[in-house]
Scaffold this motif. Structure first.
Motif, PDB file in Angstrom:
ATOM      1  N   SER A 292       0.746  -1.248   0.153  1.00 25.97           N
ATOM      2  CA  SER A 292      -0.037   0.032   0.103  1.00 25.97           C
ATOM      3  C   SER A 292       0.886   1.230   0.134  1.00 25.97           C
ATOM      4  N   HIS A 293       2.120   1.221   0.639  1.00 31.50           N
ATOM      5  CA  HIS A 293       2.968   2.343   0.803  1.00 31.50           C
ATOM      6  C   HIS A 293       3.286   2.564  -0.554  1.00 31.50           C
ATOM      7  N   ALA A 294       3.853   1.578  -1.258  1.00 30.24           N
ATOM      8  CA  ALA A 294       4.476   1.760  -2.614  1.00 30.24           C
ATOM      9  C   ALA A 294       3.443   2.442  -3.569  1.00 30.24           C
ATOM     10  N   LEU A 295       2.163   1.958  -3.420  1.00 22.23           N
ATOM     11  CA  LEU A 295       1.098   2.630  -4.151  1.00 22.23           C
ATOM     12  C   LEU A 295       0.934   3.874  -3.757  1.00 22.23           C
ATOM     13  N   ALA A 296       0.859   4.274  -2.963  1.00 21.30           N
ATOM     14  CA  ALA A 296       0.786   5.823  -2.177  1.00 21.30           C
ATOM     15  C   ALA A 296       1.855   6.323  -2.881  1.00 21.30           C
ATOM     16  N   GLU A 297       3.109   5.882  -2.790  1.00 20.98           N
ATOM     17  CA  GLU A 297       4.137   6.778  -3.607  1.00 20.98           C
ATOM     18  C   GLU A 297       4.119   7.047  -5.042  1.00 20.98           C
ATOM     19  N   SER A 298       3.868   5.838  -5.607  1.00 22.62           N
ATOM     20  CA  SER A 298       3.694   5.936  -7.210  1.00 22.62           C
ATOM     21  C   SER A 298       2.357   6.425  -7.628  1.00 22.62           C
ATOM     22  N   GLU A 299       1.326   6.084  -7.005  1.00 22.10           N
ATOM     23  CA  GLU A 299      -0.185   6.480  -7.570  1.00 22.10           C
ATOM     24  C   GLU A 299      -0.649   7.773  -7.027  1.00 22.10           C
ATOM     25  N   ALA A 300      -0.754   7.573  -5.619  1.00 21.11           N
ATOM     26  CA  ALA A 300      -1.470   8.910  -4.746  1.00 21.11           C
ATOM     27  C   ALA A 300      -0.729  10.055  -5.292  1.00 21.11           C
ATOM     28  N   TYR A 301       0.611  10.048  -4.903  1.00 17.52           N
ATOM     29  CA  TYR A 301       1.514  11.229  -5.099  1.00 17.52           C
ATOM     30  C   TYR A 301       2.004  11.387  -6.388  1.00 17.52           C
ATOM     31  N   GLY A 302       1.648  10.688  -7.249  1.00 21.36           N
ATOM     32  CA  GLY A 302       1.932  10.551  -8.920  1.00 21.36           C
ATOM     33  C   GLY A 302       1.102  11.159  -9.738  1.00 21.36           C
ATOM     34  N   HIS A 303       1.319  10.998 -11.007  1.00 25.99           N
ATOM     35  CA  HIS A 303       0.372  11.263 -12.104  1.00 25.99           C
ATOM     36  C   HIS A 303       0.109  12.808 -12.062  1.00 25.99           C
ATOM     37  N   GLY A 304       1.091  13.670 -11.626  1.00 25.54           N
ATOM     38  CA  GLY A 304       1.140  15.109 -11.633  1.00 25.54           C
ATOM     39  C   GLY A 304       0.126  15.816 -10.580  1.00 25.54           C
ATOM     40  N   ILE A 305      -0.134  14.819  -9.650  1.00 28.92           N
ATOM     41  CA  ILE A 305      -1.187  15.435  -8.504  1.00 28.92           C
ATOM     42  C   ILE A 305      -0.399  16.655  -7.950  1.00 28.92           C
ATOM     43  N   ALA A 306      -1.004  17.789  -7.394  1.00 27.61           N
ATOM     44  CA  ALA A 306      -0.136  18.772  -6.616  1.00 27.61           C
ATOM     45  C   ALA A 306      -0.947  19.618  -5.654  1.00 27.61           C
ATOM     46  N   GLU A 307      -0.327  20.318  -4.718  1.00 31.73           N
ATOM     47  CA  GLU A 307      -1.458  20.769  -3.633  1.00 31.73           C
ATOM     48  C   GLU A 307      -2.089  21.991  -4.412  1.00 31.73           C
ATOM     49  N   ASN A 308      -3.228  21.926  -3.916  1.00 32.86           N
ATOM     50  CA  ASN A 308      -4.278  23.053  -4.596  1.00 32.86           C
ATOM     51  C   ASN A 308      -4.659  22.791  -5.945  1.00 32.86           C
ATOM     52  N   SER A 309      -4.438  21.785  -6.556  1.00 26.12           N
ATOM     53  CA  SER A 309      -4.681  21.502  -7.964  1.00 26.12           C
ATOM     54  C   SER A 309      -5.906  20.770  -8.123  1.00 26.12           C
ATOM     55  N   LYS A 310      -6.461  20.876  -9.260  1.00 26.38           N
ATOM     56  CA  LYS A 310      -7.599  19.926  -9.640  1.00 26.38           C
ATOM     57  C   LYS A 310      -7.054  18.754 -10.498  1.00 26.38           C
ATOM     58  N   PRO A 311      -7.370  17.683  -9.832  1.00 30.84           N
ATOM     59  CA  PRO A 311      -6.974  16.296 -10.441  1.00 30.84           C
ATOM     60  C   PRO A 311      -7.372  16.251 -11.679  1.00 30.84           C
ATOM     61  N   SER A 312      -6.407  15.696 -12.549  1.00 32.33           N
ATOM     62  CA  SER A 312      -6.757  15.325 -14.005  1.00 32.33           C
ATOM     63  C   SER A 312      -7.333  14.191 -14.351  1.00 32.33           C
ATOM     64  N   ASP A 313      -8.194  14.450 -15.320  1.00 30.64           N
ATOM     65  CA  ASP A 313      -8.923  13.041 -15.705  1.00 30.64           C
ATOM     66  C   ASP A 313      -8.216  11.823 -15.532  1.00 30.64           C
ATOM     67  N   GLU A 314      -7.088  11.853 -15.958  1.00 30.25           N
ATOM     68  CA  GLU A 314      -6.185  10.602 -15.819  1.00 30.25           C
ATOM     69  C   GLU A 314      -6.049  10.186 -14.591  1.00 30.25           C
ATOM     70  N   TYR A 315      -5.865  11.261 -13.673  1.00 32.61           N
ATOM     71  CA  TYR A 315      -5.504  11.072 -12.265  1.00 32.61           C
ATOM     72  C   TYR A 315      -6.807  10.499 -11.716  1.00 32.61           C
ATOM     73  N   VAL A 316      -8.002  10.939 -11.879  1.00 33.58           N
ATOM     74  CA  VAL A 316      -9.302  10.599 -11.398  1.00 33.58           C
ATOM     75  C   VAL A 316      -9.536   8.995 -11.714  1.00 33.58           C
ATOM     76  N   SER A 317      -9.208   8.577 -13.100  1.00 33.22           N
ATOM     77  CA  SER A 317      -9.436   7.438 -13.693  1.00 33.22           C
ATOM     78  C   SER A 317      -8.534   6.556 -13.098  1.00 33.22           C
ATOM     79  N   ASN A 318      -7.181   6.707 -12.793  1.00 37.67           N
ATOM     80  CA  ASN A 318      -6.372   5.739 -12.060  1.00 37.67           C
ATOM     81  C   ASN A 318      -6.603   5.626 -10.784  1.00 37.67           C
ATOM     82  N   THR A 319      -7.060   6.661  -9.948  1.00 40.11           N
ATOM     83  CA  THR A 319      -7.554   6.509  -8.607  1.00 40.11           C
ATOM     84  C   THR A 319      -8.473   5.403  -8.432  1.00 40.11           C
TER      85      THR A 319
END
Length: 407
Positions: A292-319
């Protein structure tokens, strides 16, 4: 520890400096057939338990429910599979709210740390203390609570012991498969901002989303990418929908498609072989948390997500995809544990089950005694009244006789 809104955080009193909430819930059918909107979190745990039920026999489920049912008076509606999956969060409620629908709140926040096993994620090499660096080994934790639950299941002969640890196990197995229940992020950059003492599993990473309550990274994953869910308890129609969605997940992510799933792991932890040892259990749960920790690093904190940002369609779909997959994996692993402990379950006497099923039903002998007592009382009142009338008549006749004698 969940990324709920502030209101829910206060309602659950689950803020180990942030929040503790159930797993996300994902209903793919609801998104295509009209979302049954409302509160969230509870049904993710229930879906994990429902997936586990697809891997158990009806007899196994019946025996497990027989033990859980012993606490149905204190926890009505949360004393069977899959409803019991919300219990470990339900007991934290301090007052009745739409998120905590228990008439008499328990206010038990002492078990908060049982829900997660935080390991630091420190890509910016922020100076952190030894305690923060070794947080993943601190106890109590999700790994610790599950390891101790196995020890209880192998040794206890108590209905209380089994009931308590069954309820935690069914819930915490779901928690440990939520990636942000296994991480604490340390950042000092322009992407995630300054979090020198951790982001509380993404709770401090604010996001801009169109979904009510999904205001930070943890909530993004707790809600499986903003797919709203119903809150416990479920109506009959919703309960049936839960079963259909669990079946859908089993078809989409069968055990054979998940290389991490090894049924033999639980057998090594549980069995009588030389490999069966508490350390084997700890190692197994540590591996689950590390995944789960590895998924957090690569998926939750990955795919271009940033603080105060709007998650991209790609990020939402992957989540959404990762959340579904983790729910299915957690359900399969929960089933292996439940299947192994069933032979050790304490025997529940049939009359005990009958009493629980009947609730406040009064037995026939008690009813008969009550009827007889009422009848006797009624007859005594009638007899007393007749005696008084007879005495009055005799007294009147006596006075008439005396009067005629005087004349």
């Amino acid at each position: 520890r969940g990324g709920t809104s502030v209101g829910k955080c206060l309602a659950l009193r689950a803020c180990r400096m942030s929040v503790m909430a159930p797993w996300p819930f994902l209903f793919s059918l609801f998104s295509s057939a009209g979302m049954l909107a409302g509160a969230w979190w509870d049904l993710g745990h229930m879906l994990t338990a429902q997936v586990a039920m697809t891997q158990l026999t009806d007899s196994d489920v019946e025996k497990i429910n027989a033990v859980l049912l012993q606490w149905s008076s204190d926890f009505p509606g949360a004393s069977d599979l899959p409803n019991v999956a919300v219990w470990a969060d339900l007991i934290k409620c301090t007052h009745f709210t739409p998120f905590c629908r228990k008439a008499l709140p328990d206010a038990l926040g002492e078990f908060d740390s049982w829900h997660f096993s935080d390991m630091p994620f420190n890509p910016d090499k922020v100076p952190i203390s030894e305690e923060e660096r070794n947080a993943g080994e601190a106890n109590p934790s999700a790994v610790w609570s599950l390891t101790n639950a196995i020890s209880t299941f192998k040794s206890s002969q108590s209905v209380f012991g089994f009931n308590l640890m069954l309820r935690f196990t069914i819930h915490v197995v779901g928690d440990i498969h939520q990636p942000l229940h296994a991480v604490d992020g340390y950042f000092n950059d322009t992407r995630f901002g300054t979090h020198l003492h951790g982001d509380r599993g993404g709770n401090l990473i604010h996001l801009d989303t169109p979904w009510e309550g999904v205001t930070n990274l943890h909530a993004m994953w707790d809600s499986a990418g903003g797919l709203y869910t119903l809150n416990w308890p479920l109506s009959q129609e919703e309960r049936e929908q839960l079963g259909r969605n669990a079946s859908d997940l089993v078809q989409k992510f069968p055990p054979s498609s998940l290389p991490q799933f090894k049924e033999s792991d639980a057998e090594d932890c549980w069995g009588d072989s030389e490999r069966a040892h508490p350390k084997a259990c700890t190692a197994m749960f540590e591996r689950w948390a590390a995944e789960s920790h590895a998924l957090a690093e690569s998926e939750a904190y990955g795919h271009g997500i940033a603080e105060n940002s709007k998650p991209s369609d790609e990020y939402v779909s992957n989540t959404r995809h990762q959340a579904q997959r983790q729910i299915a994996l957690g359900g399969y692993r929960l089933a292996t544990i439940l299947r192994l402990l069933v032979p050790n379950l304490p025997q529940i006497q049939p009359e005990s089950l009958a009493a629980k099923d009947s609730g406040s039903t009064i037995s026939f002998p008690v009813v008969l005694c009550a009827v007889l007592a009422t009848t006797v009382l009624f007859l005594m009142v009638v007899l007393r009244k007749l005696l008084r009338q007879t005495w009055s008549t005799m007294k009147f006749q006596r006075e008439l006789l005396i009067g005629s004698t005087v004349v």
